[in-house]
Scaffold this motif. Structure first.
Motif, PDB file in Angstrom:
ATOM      1  N   MET A   1      10.236   3.144   0.789  1.00 30.25           N
ATOM      2  CA  MET A   1       9.724   2.298  -0.112  1.00 30.25           C
ATOM      3  C   MET A   1      10.963   2.462  -1.427  1.00 30.25           C
ATOM      4  N   ALA A   2      11.229   3.826  -1.480  1.00 31.50           N
ATOM      5  CA  ALA A   2      12.199   3.959  -2.568  1.00 31.50           C
ATOM      6  C   ALA A   2      13.727   3.441  -2.265  1.00 31.50           C
TER       7      ALA A   2
ATOM      8  N   ALA B   1      13.205  -0.402  -2.909  1.00 31.49           N
ATOM      9  CA  ALA B   1      13.030  -0.632  -4.450  1.00 31.49           C
ATOM     10  C   ALA B   1      14.457  -0.475  -4.995  1.00 31.49           C
TER      11      ALA B   1
ATOM     12  N   PRO C   1       2.924   4.395  -0.913  1.00 31.28           N
ATOM     13  CA  PRO C   1       3.032   5.105  -2.316  1.00 31.28           C
ATOM     14  C   PRO C   1       4.660   5.148  -2.828  1.00 31.28           C
ATOM     15  N   ASP C   2       4.760   5.514  -4.120  1.00 32.29           N
ATOM     16  CA  ASP C   2       6.016   5.298  -4.595  1.00 32.29           C
ATOM     17  C   ASP C   2       7.180   6.180  -4.225  1.00 32.29           C
ATOM     18  N   ASP C   3       6.604   7.389  -3.678  1.00 33.58           N
ATOM     19  CA  ASP C   3       7.455   8.552  -3.268  1.00 33.58           C
ATOM     20  C   ASP C   3       7.821   8.213  -1.739  1.00 33.58           C
ATOM     21  N   ASP C   4       7.302   7.110  -1.057  1.00 35.95           N
ATOM     22  CA  ASP C   4       7.708   6.925   0.229  1.00 35.95           C
ATOM     23  C   ASP C   4       9.289   6.676   0.375  1.00 35.95           C
TER      24      ASP C   4
ATOM     25  N   SER D   1      12.806  -5.817  -5.477  1.00 28.59           N
ATOM     26  CA  SER D   1      12.146  -5.479  -6.441  1.00 28.59           C
ATOM     27  C   SER D   1      11.502  -6.528  -7.333  1.00 28.59           C
TER      28      SER D   1
ATOM     29  N   ARG E   1       0.977  -1.103   0.073  1.00 25.27           N
ATOM     30  CA  ARG E   1       0.074   0.097   0.009  1.00 25.27           C
ATOM     31  C   ARG E   1       0.654   1.262   0.141  1.00 25.27           C
TER      32      ARG E   1
ATOM     33  N   LYS F   1       3.205  -9.809  -6.645  1.00 26.45           N
ATOM     34  CA  LYS F   1       1.946  -9.263  -7.218  1.00 26.45           C
ATOM     35  C   LYS F   1       1.408  -9.893  -8.326  1.00 26.45           C
TER      36      LYS F   1
END
Length: 278
Positions: free
Chosen positions: A163-164, A167, A157-160, A173, A155, A180
């Motif tokens: 999370m970055a 990734a 966001p990509d800009d977290d 990754s 859940r 998924k």
């Protein structure tokens, strides 16, 4: 007699265990009291309950629907599960809390979904692969500071920033993309054909040691039934004894006998030479 019969009946009733999980998400209120059959079917599939319990898929769904109650509380949506095994109840409460969507989406998906079949052998093997990926991804996530595991990652966001950083790790990754893809293929997190959503990240789970133990079905009804049965049995026993051995219920007729008179020894004659002192 009634108390003895009711005690014997209730002692042999199976114990039922209650476990709870709480969903702490915005909008987690307004649910129906019972979960949909679609959500129950998803729960059965994810935990392979029909095989574990050795019952049909439909019977497993019915068991989950009957044993699960949803209610709004100050702690969020409460998922209460009552089953004969406390560990099963805890796992099912956790699965439902993780997977349940908003009230509107739950109703929409239930209204348009067709019959959901159990996983095939191939899909069961895929489910095992998903469990391994969840463990590996969750381990990496905890190292990066995600306290809520896979649900929080899916859940995020990509800009977290966290999370970055995750990734940037090639293994992470690749594993996340595979997770998924596999979950979409078999409808693991979401029903088949529905957009990918992933599990809810913020849930609270009741500790297994605090499971509430009760009896099933309603004990008070069985106690009253046992008392009535005991009273009927007592009346039947009394009626049989009256006809068969009436002497056991009342004293036998015996002739009345007068009490024996006290035996007084006859007087003895005085011997010559005897005298009395006054």
């Amino acid at each position: 007699m009634g108390t003895i019969v009711s005690a014997a009946i209730t002692w042999n009733l199976p114990r039922v265990y209650t476990m709870r999980a709480w969903l702490k998400e915005p909008g987690s209120s307004g649910y129906d009291r019972k979960i949909t059959r679609l959500r129950a079917a998803m729960t059965v599939r994810q935990n392979d309950l029909d095989h574990r319990w050795n019952i049909s898929f439909e019977d497993a769904i019915e068991t989950i629907v009957k044993g699960t109650t949803l209610r709004d509380t100050d702690r969020g949506l409460e998922v209460e599960v009552r089953l004969l095994d406390p560990l099963d109840a805890r796992v099912i409460a956790r699965t439902i809390a993780f997977g349940i969507d908003t009230p509107r989406r739950e109703r929409e998906m239930a209204s348009k979904s067709g019959h959901l079949a159990p996983f095939t052998d191939a899909e069961t093997r895929t489910m095992a692969d998903i469990a391994k990926l969840e463990y590996l991804i969750g381990d990496q996530a905890r190292e990066a500071g995600f306290s809520d595991g896979v649900g929080r990652i899916l859940r995020a966001p990509d800009d977290d920033p966290k999370m970055a950083a995750l990734a940037a790790n090639e293994d992470f990754s690749r594993r996340l993309a595979t997770l998924k893809n596999l979950s979409r293929q078999i409808g693991y997190y979401d029903p088949p054909g529905e957009p990918f959503r992933g599990p809810n990240p913020h849930i609270e789970l009741q500790d297994l040691s605090t499971a509430t133990v009760g009896r099933t079905p309603d004990v008070s009804l069985w106690i009253r039934s046992g008392q009535v049965c005991g009273a009927l049995i007592s009346l039947l026993v009394i009626a049989v004894l009256r006809l068969w051995k009436p002497g056991l219920l009342r004293g036998r007729d015996r002739p009345a006998t007068a009490p024996a008179a006290a035996q007084v020894p006859p007087p003895t004659a005085a011997k010559p030479g005897d005298s009395e002192e006054w």
